[in-house]
Design a protein around this motif. Structure first.
Motif, PDB file in Angstrom:
ATOM      1  N   VAL A  36       0.843  -1.204   0.000  1.00 40.94           N
ATOM      2  CA  VAL A  36       0.000   0.000   0.000  1.00 40.94           C
ATOM      3  C   VAL A  36       0.874   1.248   0.000  1.00 40.94           C
ATOM      4  CG1 VAL A  36      -1.628   1.339   1.391  1.00 40.94           C
ATOM      5  CG2 VAL A  36      -2.014  -1.100   1.028  1.00 40.94           C
ATOM      6  N   ALA A  37       1.920   1.252   0.807  1.00 44.28           N
ATOM      7  CA  ALA A  37       2.824   2.410   0.857  1.00 44.28           C
ATOM      8  C   ALA A  37       3.523   2.615  -0.478  1.00 44.28           C
ATOM      9  CB  ALA A  37       3.845   2.228   1.967  1.00 44.28           C
ATOM     10  N   ALA A  38       3.965   1.539  -1.092  1.00 43.35           N
ATOM     11  CA  ALA A  38       4.626   1.642  -2.398  1.00 43.35           C
ATOM     12  C   ALA A  38       3.663   2.175  -3.450  1.00 43.35           C
ATOM     13  CB  ALA A  38       5.182   0.285  -2.816  1.00 43.35           C
ATOM     14  N   ASP A  39       2.422   1.695  -3.418  1.00 40.48           N
ATOM     15  CA  ASP A  39       1.414   2.162  -4.366  1.00 40.48           C
ATOM     16  C   ASP A  39       1.113   3.643  -4.155  1.00 40.48           C
ATOM     17  OD1 ASP A  39      -0.444   1.793  -6.488  1.00 40.48           O
ATOM     18  OD2 ASP A  39      -2.065   1.736  -5.010  1.00 40.48           O
ATOM     19  N   ALA A  40       1.010   4.056  -2.897  1.00 41.34           N
ATOM     20  CA  ALA A  40       0.754   5.472  -2.602  1.00 41.34           C
ATOM     21  C   ALA A  40       1.913   6.336  -3.064  1.00 41.34           C
ATOM     22  CB  ALA A  40       0.515   5.655  -1.102  1.00 41.34           C
ATOM     23  N   ASN A  41       3.137   5.866  -2.855  1.00 41.35           N
ATOM     24  CA  ASN A  41       4.304   6.621  -3.313  1.00 41.35           C
ATOM     25  C   ASN A  41       4.338   6.720  -4.835  1.00 41.35           C
ATOM     26  OD1 ASN A  41       5.321   7.193  -0.776  1.00 41.35           O
ATOM     27  ND2 ASN A  41       6.606   5.375  -0.708  1.00 41.35           N
ATOM     28  N   ALA A  42       4.032   5.638  -5.513  1.00 42.42           N
ATOM     29  CA  ALA A  42       4.015   5.651  -6.976  1.00 42.42           C
ATOM     30  C   ALA A  42       2.932   6.593  -7.494  1.00 42.42           C
ATOM     31  CB  ALA A  42       3.799   4.237  -7.516  1.00 42.42           C
ATOM     32  N   THR A  43       1.767   6.565  -6.869  1.00 40.72           N
ATOM     33  CA  THR A  43       0.675   7.445  -7.278  1.00 40.72           C
ATOM     34  C   THR A  43       1.052   8.902  -7.061  1.00 40.72           C
ATOM     35  OG1 THR A  43      -0.954   5.739  -6.773  1.00 40.72           O
ATOM     36  CG2 THR A  43      -1.753   7.998  -6.889  1.00 40.72           C
ATOM     37  N   MET A  44       1.651   9.204  -5.924  1.00 38.33           N
ATOM     38  CA  MET A  44       2.051  10.577  -5.634  1.00 38.33           C
ATOM     39  C   MET A  44       3.140  11.040  -6.603  1.00 38.33           C
ATOM     40  SD  MET A  44       1.512  13.261  -3.920  1.00 38.33           S
ATOM     41  CE  MET A  44       0.542  12.757  -2.543  1.00 38.33           C
ATOM     42  N   SER A  45       4.079  10.174  -6.890  1.00 41.09           N
ATOM     43  CA  SER A  45       5.143  10.511  -7.831  1.00 41.09           C
ATOM     44  C   SER A  45       4.567  10.801  -9.219  1.00 41.09           C
ATOM     45  CB  SER A  45       6.151   9.366  -7.910  1.00 41.09           C
ATOM     46  OG  SER A  45       7.166   9.657  -8.834  1.00 41.09           O
ATOM     47  N   GLU A  46       3.619   9.983  -9.649  1.00 41.72           N
ATOM     48  CA  GLU A  46       2.968  10.194 -10.951  1.00 41.72           C
ATOM     49  C   GLU A  46       2.196  11.513 -10.957  1.00 41.72           C
ATOM     50  OE1 GLU A  46       1.981   9.470 -14.857  1.00 41.72           O
ATOM     51  OE2 GLU A  46       3.366   8.322 -13.621  1.00 41.72           O
ATOM     52  N   ALA A  47       1.531  11.824  -9.856  1.00 42.84           N
ATOM     53  CA  ALA A  47       0.787  13.083  -9.769  1.00 42.84           C
ATOM     54  C   ALA A  47       1.731  14.273  -9.843  1.00 42.84           C
ATOM     55  CB  ALA A  47      -0.019  13.132  -8.465  1.00 42.84           C
ATOM     56  N   VAL A  48       2.864  14.189  -9.169  1.00 43.68           N
ATOM     57  CA  VAL A  48       3.852  15.276  -9.218  1.00 43.68           C
ATOM     58  C   VAL A  48       4.374  15.443 -10.641  1.00 43.68           C
ATOM     59  CG1 VAL A  48       6.180  15.948  -8.473  1.00 43.68           C
ATOM     60  CG2 VAL A  48       4.520  15.140  -6.802  1.00 43.68           C
ATOM     61  N   ASN A  49       4.654  14.330 -11.303  1.00 40.68           N
ATOM     62  CA  ASN A  49       5.126  14.405 -12.693  1.00 40.68           C
ATOM     63  C   ASN A  49       4.078  15.026 -13.603  1.00 40.68           C
ATOM     64  OD1 ASN A  49       7.560  13.239 -11.981  1.00 40.68           O
ATOM     65  ND2 ASN A  49       6.949  11.183 -12.567  1.00 40.68           N
ATOM     66  N   ASP A  50       2.815  14.663 -13.408  1.00 43.22           N
ATOM     67  CA  ASP A  50       1.734  15.223 -14.222  1.00 43.22           C
ATOM     68  C   ASP A  50       1.589  16.723 -13.995  1.00 43.22           C
ATOM     69  OD1 ASP A  50       1.243  12.704 -15.230  1.00 43.22           O
ATOM     70  OD2 ASP A  50      -0.555  12.353 -14.029  1.00 43.22           O
ATOM     71  N   VAL A  51       1.678  17.151 -12.742  1.00 43.14           N
ATOM     72  CA  VAL A  51       1.564  18.577 -12.429  1.00 43.14           C
ATOM     73  C   VAL A  51       2.749  19.340 -13.016  1.00 43.14           C
ATOM     74  CG1 VAL A  51       1.610  20.264 -10.539  1.00 43.14           C
ATOM     75  CG2 VAL A  51       0.121  18.276 -10.401  1.00 43.14           C
ATOM     76  N   ASP A  52       3.953  18.773 -12.887  1.00 46.32           N
ATOM     77  CA  ASP A  52       5.135  19.420 -13.467  1.00 46.32           C
ATOM     78  C   ASP A  52       5.005  19.559 -14.985  1.00 46.32           C
ATOM     79  OD1 ASP A  52       6.341  19.719 -11.012  1.00 46.32           O
ATOM     80  OD2 ASP A  52       7.706  18.010 -11.249  1.00 46.32           O
ATOM     81  N   ALA A  53       4.528  18.518 -15.636  1.00 46.16           N
ATOM     82  CA  ALA A  53       4.367  18.563 -17.092  1.00 46.16           C
ATOM     83  C   ALA A  53       3.320  19.601 -17.494  1.00 46.16           C
ATOM     84  CB  ALA A  53       3.981  17.183 -17.624  1.00 46.16           C
ATOM     85  N   ALA A  54       2.228  19.656 -16.759  1.00 45.18           N
ATOM     86  CA  ALA A  54       1.178  20.638 -17.064  1.00 45.18           C
ATOM     87  C   ALA A  54       1.688  22.057 -16.839  1.00 45.18           C
ATOM     88  CB  ALA A  54      -0.059  20.376 -16.198  1.00 45.18           C
ATOM     89  N   ALA A  55       2.452  22.266 -15.782  1.00 49.30           N
ATOM     90  CA  ALA A  55       3.013  23.598 -15.513  1.00 49.30           C
ATOM     91  C   ALA A  55       3.995  23.994 -16.606  1.00 49.30           C
ATOM     92  CB  ALA A  55       3.692  23.622 -14.143  1.00 49.30           C
TER      93      ALA A  55
END
Length: 93
Positions: A36-55
């Protein structure tokens, strides 16, 4: 006498079985928590990457729009300057 000996052995065997089950359960719960922790970290990392790309895309679009506006202003100034120069030449001649 045998019943007195069998009962404590049965209780001991049951206790050992439950203890082993408990270790397995703890291991399974630990593994599930890690997953669960690994999945949450992966999801958060993907969200950060998506926000960075959009910015980056938004800032790039804003920069392009600013450059285009500056080019249009330069062109308008050149056109106005040329018109004034031509008008001055007409007056002078």
């Amino acid at each position: 006498m045998t019943k007195r000996l069998i009962l404590p052995l049965a209780v001991a065997a049951t206790a050992l079985g439950l203890a082993a089950c408990s270790d397995n359960s703890q291991t399974a719960v630990g593994n599930a928590a890690d997953a669960v922790a690994a999945d949450a970290n992966a999801t958060m990392s993907e969200a950060v990457n998506d926000v960075d790309a959009a910015a980056d895309q938004a800032f790039g679009a804003a920069e392009n729009a600013t450059d285009h506006a500056a080019n249009m202003a330069d062109h308008a100034a050149d056109t106005a300057g040329n018109a004034l120069h031509a008008a001055g030449n007409e007056i002078a001649h």
